[in-house]
Design a protein around this motif. Structure first.
Motif, PDB file in Angstrom:
ATOM      1  N   GLU A 120     -12.183  -2.108 -37.523  1.00  0.00           N
ATOM      2  CA  GLU A 120     -13.698  -1.902 -37.992  1.00  0.00           C
ATOM      3  C   GLU A 120     -14.433  -3.141 -38.258  1.00  0.00           C
ATOM      4  O   GLU A 120     -13.596  -4.065 -38.988  1.00  0.00           O
ATOM      5  CB  GLU A 120     -13.469  -0.888 -39.267  1.00  0.00           C
ATOM      6  CG  GLU A 120     -12.690   0.230 -39.300  1.00  0.00           C
ATOM      7  CD  GLU A 120     -13.597   1.192 -38.411  1.00  0.00           C
ATOM      8  OE1 GLU A 120     -14.869   1.260 -38.418  1.00  0.00           O
ATOM      9  OE2 GLU A 120     -13.161   1.868 -37.756  1.00  0.00           O
TER      10      GLU A 120
ATOM     11  N   GLN B 152     -11.911  -3.900 -43.647  1.00  0.00           N
ATOM     12  CA  GLN B 152     -11.569  -2.875 -44.399  1.00  0.00           C
ATOM     13  C   GLN B 152     -11.372  -3.341 -45.764  1.00  0.00           C
ATOM     14  O   GLN B 152     -11.912  -2.770 -46.677  1.00  0.00           O
ATOM     15  CB  GLN B 152     -10.567  -1.727 -43.957  1.00  0.00           C
ATOM     16  CG  GLN B 152     -11.155  -0.858 -42.719  1.00  0.00           C
ATOM     17  CD  GLN B 152      -9.864  -0.045 -42.271  1.00  0.00           C
ATOM     18  OE1 GLN B 152      -9.760   0.928 -42.743  1.00  0.00           O
ATOM     19  NE2 GLN B 152      -9.246  -0.641 -41.384  1.00  0.00           N
TER      20      GLN B 152
ATOM     21  N   GLN C   2     -14.054  -5.660 -30.658  1.00  0.00           N
ATOM     22  CA  GLN C   2     -12.756  -5.158 -30.776  1.00  0.00           C
ATOM     23  C   GLN C   2     -12.067  -5.194 -29.514  1.00  0.00           C
ATOM     24  O   GLN C   2     -10.553  -5.491 -29.420  1.00  0.00           O
ATOM     25  CB  GLN C   2     -12.714  -3.550 -31.047  1.00  0.00           C
ATOM     26  CG  GLN C   2     -11.846  -2.708 -31.009  1.00  0.00           C
ATOM     27  CD  GLN C   2     -11.862  -1.409 -30.723  1.00  0.00           C
ATOM     28  OE1 GLN C   2     -11.069  -0.704 -30.221  1.00  0.00           O
ATOM     29  NE2 GLN C   2     -13.127  -0.816 -31.060  1.00  0.00           N
TER      30      GLN C   2
ATOM     31  N   LYS D  22      -9.356   4.637 -33.458  1.00  0.00           N
ATOM     32  CA  LYS D  22      -9.537   5.258 -34.659  1.00  0.00           C
ATOM     33  C   LYS D  22      -8.053   5.850 -34.946  1.00  0.00           C
ATOM     34  O   LYS D  22      -7.893   6.311 -36.192  1.00  0.00           O
ATOM     35  CB  LYS D  22     -10.213   6.400 -34.787  1.00  0.00           C
ATOM     36  CG  LYS D  22     -11.796   5.925 -34.502  1.00  0.00           C
ATOM     37  CD  LYS D  22     -12.429   5.096 -35.444  1.00  0.00           C
ATOM     38  CE  LYS D  22     -13.768   4.952 -35.751  1.00  0.00           C
ATOM     39  NZ  LYS D  22     -14.205   4.174 -36.715  1.00  0.00           N
TER      40      LYS D  22
ATOM     41  N   SER E 142      -8.016   3.636 -39.161  1.00  0.00           N
ATOM     42  CA  SER E 142      -8.536   2.981 -38.269  1.00  0.00           C
ATOM     43  C   SER E 142      -7.927   1.575 -38.124  1.00  0.00           C
ATOM     44  O   SER E 142      -7.389   0.828 -39.036  1.00  0.00           O
ATOM     45  CB  SER E 142      -9.980   2.620 -38.371  1.00  0.00           C
ATOM     46  OG  SER E 142     -10.670   1.885 -37.342  1.00  0.00           O
TER      47      SER E 142
ATOM     48  N   ALA F 169     -14.199  10.848 -37.617  1.00  0.00           N
ATOM     49  CA  ALA F 169     -14.055   9.776 -36.513  1.00  0.00           C
ATOM     50  C   ALA F 169     -14.201  10.430 -35.248  1.00  0.00           C
ATOM     51  O   ALA F 169     -13.187  11.535 -34.991  1.00  0.00           O
ATOM     52  CB  ALA F 169     -12.930   9.000 -36.777  1.00  0.00           C
TER      53      ALA F 169
ATOM     54  N   ASP G 184     -18.889  -5.769 -33.701  1.00  0.00           N
ATOM     55  CA  ASP G 184     -17.371  -6.039 -33.708  1.00  0.00           C
ATOM     56  C   ASP G 184     -17.127  -6.754 -32.293  1.00  0.00           C
ATOM     57  O   ASP G 184     -18.181  -6.664 -31.494  1.00  0.00           O
ATOM     58  CB  ASP G 184     -16.593  -4.656 -33.909  1.00  0.00           C
ATOM     59  CG  ASP G 184     -16.663  -3.791 -32.746  1.00  0.00           C
ATOM     60  OD1 ASP G 184     -16.274  -4.125 -31.825  1.00  0.00           O
ATOM     61  OD2 ASP G 184     -17.435  -2.740 -33.011  1.00  0.00           O
TER      62      ASP G 184
ATOM     63  N   GLY H 150     -17.141  -0.015 -41.082  1.00  0.00           N
ATOM     64  CA  GLY H 150     -16.258   1.109 -41.775  1.00  0.00           C
ATOM     65  C   GLY H 150     -17.174   2.014 -42.371  1.00  0.00           C
ATOM     66  O   GLY H 150     -16.950   2.098 -43.868  1.00  0.00           O
TER      67      GLY H 150
END
Length: 312
Positions: free
Chosen positions: A269, A293, A103, A194, A266, A188, A101, A272
């Motif tokens: 992700e 997701q 993020q 999260k 979340s 998590a 990822d 996931g």
């Protein structure tokens, strides 16, 4: 082919990435016995490596620094980095990277300045310099191409498979009182992405509307226990929220098998893994309609806006 594997980032609190690496190491001798793994390991890896069968550690070289791996490249044919960063780099062997990822490009506020510096320093160049990249989802591949400018042709999308869950064992912390009402489950660590705080707010709203449920959470609170307690109290759900901490896989299995649903709010992700673990156990899913997701859950979930407690 001899595969050198860099393990510096193998650590207990690395969430799904650690589970991914350990599963790979555990099963590699079974599925690819003709291609031995040479583990470039470190002292801090030992507690996790100790959980592996001896066959996974037949060829292990203990390092003090990552750069020492270069001194042993005559023993490998390919260098593989499963944690998203290619280091050291450049390398004089073909290199493969698993990327998870980015993020920090979407939620920079969730990271310290040091974490942002490290990610920006490593990710873009790792993606560009690796000879091949395993992306864990279509979303992760597309994000890497669009943001880092990586060559699309080097990517191979290989979705995660859930590690086999052991036979269910009721959590040691479970009480007879916990059996008095159904529960929803969220596994998590207490990372900001999260989205636990919005989940608690949503759970407070659901309870106010008459939902007779318990929310059961697992994972590490990352030293933020006081913040967790304050959030639960502020949401008015202290008597309906159970945080069991880090629990064994057999207890995770029990929770999936007995939960009314997996709730997965979340915000971000790369894949996931709990989504596919829920599918594996027949546990219904409600999750955010964001990032990877929908790629993973497809039509096997009910979706909500993870940024809105009312939608959750």
């Amino acid at each position: 082919m001899r595969i050198g594997i860099g393990l510096n980032l193998l650590a207990p609190d690395n969430g799904g990435v650690t589970n991914y690496a350990l599963t790979l190491l555990r099963h590699w001798p079974e599925f690819a016995p003709d291609h031995p793994m040479i583990l470039f390991s470190f002292a801090h890896n030992e507690p996790l490596l100790a959980t592996l069968p001896p066959a996974s550690r037949q060829h292990e070289i203990r390092l003090q620094t990552q750069e020492e791996a270069l001194e042993h490249f005559d023993k490998i044919d390919v260098y593989f980095c499963p944690f998203g960063t290619l280091w050291p780099r450049p390398v004089r062997k073909p290199s493969v990277l698993t990327f998870h990822d980015m993020q920090e490009r979407f939620y920079p506020e969730f990271f310290t300045v040091k974490e942002l510096e490290e990610r920006f320093f490593h990710y873009d160049w790792s993606l560009r310099m690796a000879d091949a990249v395993v992306a864990v989802s279509d979303f992760t591949r597309d994000m890497s191409v669009q943001i880092a400018g990586a060559t699309r042709g080097k990517f191979h999308v290989v979705p995660h498979a859930p590690d086999a869950l052991p036979p269910p064992v009721k959590p040691a912390a479970w009480t007879p009182h916990d059996d008095t009402r159904p529960f929803v489950f969220y596994p998590a660590n207490f990372w900001k992405h999260k989205n636990h705080l919005r989940l608690l707010s949503a759970f407070g709203e659901a309870r106010a509307r008459g939902a007779d449920l318990t929310l059961v959470c697992t994972g590490s609170l990352l030293g933020r226990e006081a913040e967790w307690r304050e959030a639960v109290t502020a949401a008015g759900v202290a008597d309906r929220v159970r945080h069991l901490g880090k629990v064994p896989r057999a207890e995770i299995s029990w929770l999936f098998h007995h939960a009314r649903a997996l709730v997965f709010p979340s915000l971000f992700e790369g894949f996931g893994i709990p989504l596919v673990e829920a599918m594996q156990t027949g546990c219904p899913i409600a999750c955010g309609h964001n990032t990877s997701q929908p790629d993973v859950a497809r039509d096997s979930a009910l979706y909500f806006d993870a940024s809105a407690p009312a939608s959750i």
